[in-house]
Design a protein around this motif. Structure first.
Motif, PDB file in Angstrom:
ATOM      1  N   GLN A 141       0.816  -1.214   0.000  1.00 22.06           N
ATOM      2  CA  GLN A 141       0.000   0.000   0.000  1.00 22.06           C
ATOM      3  C   GLN A 141       0.856   1.273   0.000  1.00 22.06           C
ATOM      4  O   GLN A 141       0.657   2.181  -0.810  1.00 22.06           O
ATOM      5  CB  GLN A 141      -0.933   0.012   1.228  1.00 22.06           C
ATOM      6  N   SER A 142       1.822   1.339   0.915  1.00 22.44           N
ATOM      7  CA  SER A 142       2.617   2.573   1.046  1.00 22.44           C
ATOM      8  C   SER A 142       3.780   2.644   0.063  1.00 22.44           C
ATOM      9  O   SER A 142       4.343   3.707  -0.166  1.00 22.44           O
ATOM     10  CB  SER A 142       3.172   2.697   2.467  1.00 22.44           C
ATOM     11  N   GLU A 143       4.133   1.486  -0.519  1.00 24.59           N
ATOM     12  CA  GLU A 143       5.269   1.399  -1.453  1.00 24.59           C
ATOM     13  C   GLU A 143       6.576   1.883  -0.815  1.00 24.59           C
ATOM     14  O   GLU A 143       7.435   2.433  -1.487  1.00 24.59           O
ATOM     15  CB  GLU A 143       4.981   2.180  -2.745  1.00 24.59           C
ATOM     16  N   ALA A 176      16.787   3.052  -6.009  1.00 24.29           N
ATOM     17  CA  ALA A 176      15.571   2.504  -5.390  1.00 24.29           C
ATOM     18  C   ALA A 176      14.324   3.178  -5.948  1.00 24.29           C
ATOM     19  O   ALA A 176      14.321   4.384  -6.216  1.00 24.29           O
ATOM     20  CB  ALA A 176      15.643   2.667  -3.881  1.00 24.29           C
ATOM     21  N   LYS A 177      13.259   2.415  -6.109  1.00 30.66           N
ATOM     22  CA  LYS A 177      11.990   2.934  -6.629  1.00 30.66           C
ATOM     23  C   LYS A 177      11.088   3.468  -5.509  1.00 30.66           C
ATOM     24  O   LYS A 177       9.993   3.937  -5.770  1.00 30.66           O
ATOM     25  CB  LYS A 177      11.256   1.838  -7.396  1.00 30.66           C
ATOM     26  N   TYR A 178      11.553   3.356  -4.280  1.00 35.28           N
ATOM     27  CA  TYR A 178      10.804   3.869  -3.139  1.00 35.28           C
ATOM     28  C   TYR A 178      11.555   5.068  -2.563  1.00 35.28           C
ATOM     29  O   TYR A 178      12.707   5.332  -2.944  1.00 35.28           O
ATOM     30  CB  TYR A 178      10.639   2.787  -2.066  1.00 35.28           C
ATOM     31  N   GLU A 179      10.913   5.785  -1.641  1.00 34.29           N
ATOM     32  CA  GLU A 179      11.557   6.943  -1.036  1.00 34.29           C
ATOM     33  C   GLU A 179      12.578   6.491   0.012  1.00 34.29           C
ATOM     34  O   GLU A 179      12.209   5.894   1.028  1.00 34.29           O
ATOM     35  CB  GLU A 179      10.517   7.858  -0.381  1.00 34.29           C
TER      36      GLU A 179
END
Length: 330
Positions: free
Chosen positions: A139-141, A179-182
């Protein structure tokens, strides 16, 4: 009762009740190789299992890091003393027994050094694996292994191994930056901080080359810039080559003096506003790095220079890399 007397009494009670160790900081306890290897196996299993919780993995990282620095060495042999009045045969027998004990100890130490080296290499591989461990929340990625990554960066910094520094750098470039996330700011600061703690000059050269720029976006790129600048002042400037210190100060002053000038203007122009936002974020750490590696030069009022404009003027009078502060007496 006076406070100081009360504290002294409490310390005395602790010593009497629990021994001298209770009244002082915890001392490192040697870890037997068998125990260290078991901790290594636990860490490997925790990293492999998707069901592991972060607290289990970070505890395992701490345990292996402790073993990494405190592996138990073979005990020194207790040599016999030749008693007074011993016969020549008795003396020879005791000396031979002592020689055998010393030979056995030397062999044990050589085996320990081999085992220690292997254990450290295996531990470093797992620390690096933990640094880039990912488990993305649907959900939050976001990466729910952030805490593990951060702990791994901390234990990697404590290794003090320049070869590890190179691998941290590679992990940053090939994994964390892509990375594809923060990526959390703390992970960047701890990862760059590990490089600063290890203190390998090749990593500092990389920071100067890759993280002395004025790219104002995306935000993640500026986060990396700030983390690198924070880490720069973790190096021992007394040990950093004068030529590298010169290059760092020269590049940062050249790159950021114009940005600082733009940011000081009163204007609604979007480029000026972008410069303001960018400079507000990086200026403290950028200026600290320049101050640190130029050995905190002062103005006529004996105040440390605090702007890139001041350093630009100062650098004109200190642009000879063969003179102070770049070349320093040993």
């Amino acid at each position: 009762m006076p406070v100081r007397a009360l504290l002294t009494l409490l310390a005395l009670i602790a010593v009497l009740a629990f021994g001298p160790a209770a009244a002082q900081a915890d001392e490192a306890v040697p870890v037997p190789l068998e125990t260290a290897q078991a901790e290594l196996d636990i860490l490997a299993a925790k990293l492999k299992s998707k069901r592991s919780i972060n607290e289990e993995i970070t505890a395992a990282l701490d345990a292996v890091s402790n073993a990494y620095h405190n592996l138990e060495q073979p005990a020194k042999p207790e040599l016999q003393e030749v008693p007074e009045g011993a016969s020549e045969e008795e003396q020879e027998a005791i000396e031979k027994a002592n020689e055998d004990l010393q030979d056995d100890h030397e062999k044990a130490m050589k085996k320990f050094e081999r085992d220690h080296e292997k254990f450290r290499k295996d531990a470093e591989k797992l620390f690096l694996k933990a640094l880039k461990l990912m488990k993305i929340h649907r959900q939050s990625e976001r990466n729910i292994r952030d805490d593990v990554n951060i702990k791994a960066a901390q234990v990697l910094g404590k290794t003090g191994n320049p070869k590890v520094a190179q691998k941290i750098q590679q992990t940053l470039e090939k994994s964390i930056f892509k990375a594809k996330y923060e990526v959390p700011m703390q992970l960047l600061e701890e990862s760059f901080g590990a490089l600063g703690t290890i203190g390998d000059e090749e990593s500092l050269e990389w920071m100067v080359k890759e993280f002395t720029h004025a790219k104002k976006s995306p935000r993640a790129l500026v986060d990396q810039l700030i983390a690198a600048h924070k880490a720069m002042i973790m190096y021992d400037r007394e040990k950093v080559d004068g030529g590298l210190r010169y290059k760092l100060v020269q590049e940062m002053v050249k790159t950021y003096s114009g940005i600082e000038s733009q940011a000081s203007q009163s204007s609604t122009d979007k480029n000026i506003q972008a410069a303001k936002v960018f400079w507000d974020r990086i200026k403290n750490d950028a200026i600290k790095a320049v101050q640190y590696f130029s050995f905190d030069p002062r103005n006529e009022d004996e105040e440390v220079l605090a702007t890139m404009a001041e350093f630009q003027d100062w650098f004109r009078d200190h642009k000879n890399p063969r003179r102070a502060p770049w070349k320093r007496d040993k």
